[in-house]
Write a protein that holds these residues in place. Sequence first.
Motif, PDB file in Angstrom:
ATOM      1  N   HIS A 166       0.808  -1.220   0.000  1.00 15.16           N
ATOM      2  CA  HIS A 166       0.000   0.000   0.000  1.00 15.16           C
ATOM      3  C   HIS A 166       0.842   1.271   0.000  1.00 15.16           C
ATOM      4  CE1 HIS A 166      -3.671  -2.230   0.456  1.00 15.16           C
ATOM      5  NE2 HIS A 166      -3.146  -2.898   1.463  1.00 15.16           N
ATOM      6  N   PHE A 167       1.989   1.247   0.643  1.00 14.53           N
ATOM      7  CA  PHE A 167       2.809   2.441   0.754  1.00 14.53           C
ATOM      8  C   PHE A 167       4.173   2.196   0.114  1.00 14.53           C
ATOM      9  CE2 PHE A 167      -0.053   2.297   4.408  1.00 14.53           C
ATOM     10  CZ  PHE A 167      -0.772   3.454   4.169  1.00 14.53           C
ATOM     11  N   LEU A 168       4.481   2.986  -0.905  1.00 17.84           N
ATOM     12  CA  LEU A 168       5.749   2.829  -1.614  1.00 17.84           C
ATOM     13  C   LEU A 168       6.534   4.134  -1.539  1.00 17.84           C
ATOM     14  CD1 LEU A 168       4.371   0.957  -4.725  1.00 17.84           C
ATOM     15  CD2 LEU A 168       5.601  -0.041  -2.803  1.00 17.84           C
ATOM     16  N   ASN A 169       7.827   4.019  -1.341  1.00 17.30           N
ATOM     17  CA  ASN A 169       8.697   5.193  -1.225  1.00 17.30           C
ATOM     18  C   ASN A 169       9.337   5.466  -2.588  1.00 17.30           C
ATOM     19  OD1 ASN A 169      10.625   7.115  -0.637  1.00 17.30           O
ATOM     20  ND2 ASN A 169      11.192   6.185   1.314  1.00 17.30           N
ATOM     21  N   PHE A 170       8.706   6.355  -3.361  1.00 12.25           N
ATOM     22  CA  PHE A 170       9.205   6.649  -4.700  1.00 12.25           C
ATOM     23  C   PHE A 170      10.543   7.389  -4.644  1.00 12.25           C
ATOM     24  CE2 PHE A 170       4.829   5.672  -5.508  1.00 12.25           C
ATOM     25  CZ  PHE A 170       4.888   4.978  -6.702  1.00 12.25           C
ATOM     26  N   ARG A 171      10.746   8.172  -3.608  1.00 12.08           N
ATOM     27  CA  ARG A 171      12.033   8.855  -3.448  1.00 12.08           C
ATOM     28  C   ARG A 171      13.164   7.839  -3.311  1.00 12.08           C
ATOM     29  NH1 ARG A 171      13.057  13.962  -2.097  1.00 12.08           N
ATOM     30  NH2 ARG A 171      10.941  14.340  -1.389  1.00 12.08           N
ATOM     31  N   GLU A 172      12.903   6.750  -2.584  1.00 11.13           N
ATOM     32  CA  GLU A 172      13.918   5.703  -2.407  1.00 11.13           C
ATOM     33  C   GLU A 172      14.226   5.008  -3.736  1.00 11.13           C
ATOM     34  OE1 GLU A 172      14.797   1.643   0.192  1.00 11.13           O
ATOM     35  OE2 GLU A 172      12.909   2.712   0.501  1.00 11.13           O
ATOM     36  N   ILE A 173      13.186   4.796  -4.555  1.00 15.93           N
ATOM     37  CA  ILE A 173      13.399   4.194  -5.882  1.00 15.93           C
ATOM     38  C   ILE A 173      14.361   5.054  -6.692  1.00 15.93           C
ATOM     39  CG2 ILE A 173      12.300   3.621  -8.091  1.00 15.93           C
ATOM     40  CD1 ILE A 173       9.752   2.931  -6.456  1.00 15.93           C
ATOM     41  N   ILE A 174      14.122   6.365  -6.690  1.00 14.66           N
ATOM     42  CA  ILE A 174      14.944   7.307  -7.454  1.00 14.66           C
ATOM     43  C   ILE A 174      16.371   7.350  -6.908  1.00 14.66           C
ATOM     44  CG2 ILE A 174      15.250   9.774  -7.958  1.00 14.66           C
ATOM     45  CD1 ILE A 174      12.084   9.799  -8.010  1.00 14.66           C
ATOM     46  N   GLU A 175      16.493   7.421  -5.586  1.00 14.32           N
ATOM     47  CA  GLU A 175      17.832   7.483  -4.977  1.00 14.32           C
ATOM     48  C   GLU A 175      18.627   6.210  -5.254  1.00 14.32           C
ATOM     49  OE1 GLU A 175      17.041   8.357  -0.868  1.00 14.32           O
ATOM     50  OE2 GLU A 175      16.639  10.475  -1.266  1.00 14.32           O
ATOM     51  N   CYS A 176      17.967   5.067  -5.184  1.00 12.28           N
ATOM     52  CA  CYS A 176      18.665   3.798  -5.456  1.00 12.28           C
ATOM     53  C   CYS A 176      19.157   3.749  -6.900  1.00 12.28           C
ATOM     54  CB  CYS A 176      17.750   2.607  -5.166  1.00 12.28           C
ATOM     55  SG  CYS A 176      17.556   2.251  -3.409  1.00 12.28           S
TER      56      CYS A 176
END
Length: 201
Positions: A101-111
């Motif tokens: 339900h909750f995804l960290n899109f900022r983390e996707i970009i940073e990774c």
Amino acid sequence: MANYNVLSLSADSIWIQAIGLGFTHLARTNPGWTYLITSKEEDGFIPNLHILDLTSSEDIDVQALPAVNSRLLVLVHAYQRRLIKTLLQECRCSILCVDEHFLNFREIIECSARNKRFMSPFIRELMTKQPEATEEILLTDAENKVLNFIRNGKNGVEISQALFRSQKTISSHKRNIMRKLGVRDDLGLKQKILAMEESAR
């Protein structure tokens, strides 16, 4: 101004659209940051991230993947355990479970910016989960019937109609099943059912 380019390697799907909505929200809350999701590679377009939707696949040939590094984000369902296991063992791609339900899109970009492998929380939990000691779980006949319907993807309304019981009764059985299996939510219940099926093989 930071531009973030995403190349979709799959036909447009609800999950690709959901990723786009997450990036749109991120762009709104971060002035000066923009993104572009496209399925066409044009001259001068350098993708920061590739997205591949495997939510309808049962198996995959890792060698056939267009990229196997951490800048490839593969979308999967929680129940695709065999596929997830293959991706974890044979590929360095990033993996996102679309059932969360909750995804960290900022983390996707940073990774992807650091060329680091992204794993959504469900995938991380799978990686660190230790095999549980098998103990017998005793369910009533009614609970077993409800569990079989849940295993086959039926919702509360469908189960109550099939068993000629009220939705309140079905909800009560489901709560008892979840308590006995030691899970708190529907995703945990799905995971437990899959684990039980795998251990039964």
